[in-house]
Design a protein around this motif. Structure first.
Motif, PDB file in Angstrom:
ATOM      1  N   ALA A  62       0.827  -1.202   0.000  1.00  0.00           N
ATOM      2  CA  ALA A  62       0.000   0.000   0.000  1.00  0.00           C
ATOM      3  C   ALA A  62       0.863   1.254   0.000  1.00  0.00           C
ATOM      4  O   ALA A  62       0.532   2.249  -0.654  1.00  0.00           O
ATOM      5  CB  ALA A  62      -0.932  -0.004   1.219  1.00  0.00           C
ATOM      6  N   ALA A  63       1.989   1.205   0.726  1.00  0.00           N
ATOM      7  CA  ALA A  63       2.886   2.354   0.776  1.00  0.00           C
ATOM      8  C   ALA A  63       3.712   2.498  -0.501  1.00  0.00           C
ATOM      9  O   ALA A  63       4.072   3.606  -0.897  1.00  0.00           O
ATOM     10  CB  ALA A  63       3.818   2.231   1.981  1.00  0.00           C
ATOM     11  N   ARG A  64       4.014   1.381  -1.160  1.00  0.00           N
ATOM     12  CA  ARG A  64       4.884   1.413  -2.337  1.00  0.00           C
ATOM     13  C   ARG A  64       4.094   1.411  -3.654  1.00  0.00           C
ATOM     14  O   ARG A  64       4.373   2.182  -4.555  1.00  0.00           O
ATOM     15  CB  ARG A  64       5.819   0.196  -2.329  1.00  0.00           C
ATOM     16  N   LEU A  65       3.124   0.510  -3.741  1.00  0.00           N
ATOM     17  CA  LEU A  65       2.391   0.320  -4.986  1.00  0.00           C
ATOM     18  C   LEU A  65       1.162   1.214  -5.087  1.00  0.00           C
ATOM     19  O   LEU A  65       0.748   1.609  -6.178  1.00  0.00           O
ATOM     20  CB  LEU A  65       1.980  -1.158  -5.101  1.00  0.00           C
ATOM     21  N   GLY A  66       0.571   1.539  -3.944  1.00  0.00           N
ATOM     22  CA  GLY A  66      -0.664   2.316  -3.916  1.00  0.00           C
ATOM     23  C   GLY A  66      -1.787   1.492  -3.296  1.00  0.00           C
ATOM     24  O   GLY A  66      -1.816   0.265  -3.427  1.00  0.00           O
ATOM     25  N   ARG A  67      -2.700   2.168  -2.623  1.00  0.00           N
ATOM     26  CA  ARG A  67      -3.744   1.464  -1.887  1.00  0.00           C
ATOM     27  C   ARG A  67      -4.749   0.786  -2.811  1.00  0.00           C
ATOM     28  O   ARG A  67      -5.126  -0.370  -2.596  1.00  0.00           O
ATOM     29  CB  ARG A  67      -4.449   2.439  -0.941  1.00  0.00           C
ATOM     30  N   ARG A  68      -5.220   1.497  -3.821  1.00  0.00           N
ATOM     31  CA  ARG A  68      -6.217   0.892  -4.708  1.00  0.00           C
ATOM     32  C   ARG A  68      -5.624  -0.306  -5.433  1.00  0.00           C
ATOM     33  O   ARG A  68      -6.276  -1.346  -5.559  1.00  0.00           O
ATOM     34  CB  ARG A  68      -6.739   1.922  -5.718  1.00  0.00           C
ATOM     35  N   ARG A  69      -4.400  -0.172  -5.922  1.00  0.00           N
ATOM     36  CA  ARG A  69      -3.765  -1.289  -6.616  1.00  0.00           C
ATOM     37  C   ARG A  69      -3.598  -2.483  -5.693  1.00  0.00           C
ATOM     38  O   ARG A  69      -3.809  -3.637  -6.094  1.00  0.00           O
ATOM     39  CB  ARG A  69      -2.404  -0.865  -7.168  1.00  0.00           C
ATOM     40  N   THR A  70      -3.212  -2.238  -4.442  1.00  0.00           N
ATOM     41  CA  THR A  70      -3.029  -3.340  -3.492  1.00  0.00           C
ATOM     42  C   THR A  70      -4.340  -4.056  -3.212  1.00  0.00           C
ATOM     43  O   THR A  70      -4.383  -5.293  -3.145  1.00  0.00           O
ATOM     44  CB  THR A  70      -2.427  -2.809  -2.181  1.00  0.00           C
ATOM     45  N   ILE A  71      -5.409  -3.296  -3.052  1.00  0.00           N
ATOM     46  CA  ILE A  71      -6.721  -3.896  -2.832  1.00  0.00           C
ATOM     47  C   ILE A  71      -7.120  -4.776  -4.010  1.00  0.00           C
ATOM     48  O   ILE A  71      -7.574  -5.916  -3.843  1.00  0.00           O
ATOM     49  CB  ILE A  71      -7.779  -2.799  -2.591  1.00  0.00           C
ATOM     50  N   VAL A  72      -6.939  -4.265  -5.224  1.00  0.00           N
ATOM     51  CA  VAL A  72      -7.310  -5.025  -6.426  1.00  0.00           C
ATOM     52  C   VAL A  72      -6.444  -6.283  -6.557  1.00  0.00           C
ATOM     53  O   VAL A  72      -6.946  -7.370  -6.870  1.00  0.00           O
ATOM     54  CB  VAL A  72      -7.182  -4.136  -7.681  1.00  0.00           C
ATOM     55  N   VAL A  73      -5.142  -6.150  -6.299  1.00  0.00           N
ATOM     56  CA  VAL A  73      -4.253  -7.309  -6.377  1.00  0.00           C
ATOM     57  C   VAL A  73      -4.658  -8.371  -5.356  1.00  0.00           C
ATOM     58  O   VAL A  73      -4.694  -9.575  -5.660  1.00  0.00           O
ATOM     59  CB  VAL A  73      -2.786  -6.873  -6.151  1.00  0.00           C
TER      60      VAL A  73
END
Length: 416
Positions: A62-73
């Motif tokens: 979440a800190a590196r990739l982004g929160r929305r992207r982490t949720i989707v992944v």
């Protein structure tokens, strides 16, 4: 509540509506592949262990990739792993996909909780996190009914439908959540001298207040998971049908939803976080003590309603305290660190619950669990309160800009 919060709450309810497959993983392993109960239990425990690094990875990504992207992944990974379980043709394949499911299972939690912390004002965080808990309860009431229907045909279909709900949530949140933006560097990139000046640690595990919350949170998670594991066995030993536990869990979910407006009562909102947590743990202890002496179904229902009231108070307050403890840019990691308590509990509870029940009996199991809850109530006042009320050392300019830790965890002291 902001639109983003309601979106996360709705998505959580939908996702929970499909999250009925995991309790049947052990059954699938035993029935379809002829594995022993011990082997099935070990594979389920392996899933629980895998959720621990998953939670930590959720905060890191979440800190590196982004929160929305982490949720989707995370949601997409859960879907693919569950489709793999449904299609597996061997025990080895099921084991691999079960571990992969554990590794993806908790990626969703830290970024979603951090989004809420950054979206709502501090005074509303308790209600926002409690709404998330209520969404789980609402989804859980329907999940059992869907499982009962699909499970009659083929247990593998449970994993297929669960995967579809994960994909639906991933798509909805990918479209509706705000896009990820470049955010300030995470806390561990901030020079240590600056953290010392602000009175905040560079990493979550250097924060004694977080350690206090993590320790009590792990004990609370263990109690919660023991309820799930031991309640059906308790009913069976007290002369009831084990399936009546479903009725009790539904009663718990209804209590959690109905009790949400109580969080706005002035007498509750004016309590400091440690006092509110102590009250929640006391209610939890009373309800669990009720299980120790209950023999009739109405008595079990009353005890369930009491400990569920404690849950309503504890879950929202605990997450709020942890979010408030985090220095700027470290909310994801603080929530991730705190959240691995559930991975530890998921791994340990099947062993502790069954062993205590087998060797000491129903009354001792619930009396000991109630005693632990009562000890947690005392710990909030004696241990947690001094730590979260500890005022950090700051420069005068920083002291004017940033609220001290004495205000953390009691952000909801304003009236409704």
């Amino acid at each position: 509540m902001p639109r983003t919060v309601w979106l996360l709450v709705a998505a959580r309810a939908i996702n929970r509506l499909g999250a009925f497959s995991l309790p049947f993983l052990t059954v699938l392993i035993s029935t379809d592949f002829g594995a022993s109960t011990t082997t099935a239990g070990l594979l389920s425990a392996a899933f629980g262990i895998a959720t621990i690094p998953s939670r930590l990875a959720g905060g890191y990504l979440a800190a590196r990739l982004g929160r929305r992207r982490t949720i989707v992944v995370g949601l997409t990974g859960c879907a693919l792993a569950q489709l793999g379980i449904a299609a597996a043709g061997s025990l080895t394949a099921v084991a691999c996909f079960a571990i992969l499911l554990g590794l993806a299972f908790e990626l969703y939690e830290p970024p979603s909780q951090a989004i809420i912390a950054d979206t709502v004002p501090p005074a509303e965080r308790v209600r926002a996190y409690s709404l998330l808990n209520a969404a789980l309860a609402v989804g859980g009431t329907g999940a059992g009914l869907i499982a009962a229907g699909l499970g009659r045909y083929d247990l593998r279909w449970l994993f297929v439908v669960d995967a579809l709900t994960c994909l639906a949530c991933a798509l909805a949140l990918r479209i509706a959540l705000p896009a990820d933006h470049t955010r300030p560097a995470a806390a561990d990139r901030t020079p240590a001298s600056q953290h010392r000046e602000l009175g905040t640690p560079a990493r979550p595990w250097r924060d004694r207040a977080l350690w206090a919350m993590f320790t009590s949170g792990t004990a609370f998670a263990l109690i919660s998971m023991q309820i799930v594991m031991a309640l059906p066995l308790t009913l069976d030993r007290r002369g009831h049908v084990a399936a009546d536990a479903g009725l009790l869990f539904t009663a718990s979910a209804v209590t959690v939803v109905v009790a949400q407006p109580a969080l706005r009562l002035r007498r509750l909102t004016t309590l400091t976080a440690p006092a509110a947590l102590a009250l929640g743990y006391a209610l939890l202890a009373i309800g669990l003590a009720g299980y120790a002496i209950a023999h009739t179904l109405p008595a079990f229902l009353i005890a369930t309603a009491v400990w569920s009231l404690g849950d309503v108070i504890i879950l929202g307050r605990a997450l709020t305290v942890v979010a408030d403890l985090a220095p700027p840019g470290a909310t994801d990691r603080y929530l991730a660190a705190y959240g691995i308590s559930w991975g530890i509990a998921t791994t340990a509870a099947p062993v502790t619950a069954t062993q205590i029940l087998e060797h000491t009996g129903v009354t001792t199991l619930w009396a000991a669990t109630a005693t632990l809850a009562l000890a947690l109530a005392a710990a909030q006042l004696l241990v947690v309160r001094p730590l979260i009320n500890q005022e950090p050392v700051r420069s005068p300019a920083d002291a004017q800009r940033t609220p001290d830790r004495a205000g953390r965890g009691s952000a909801s002291t304003t009236g409704p």
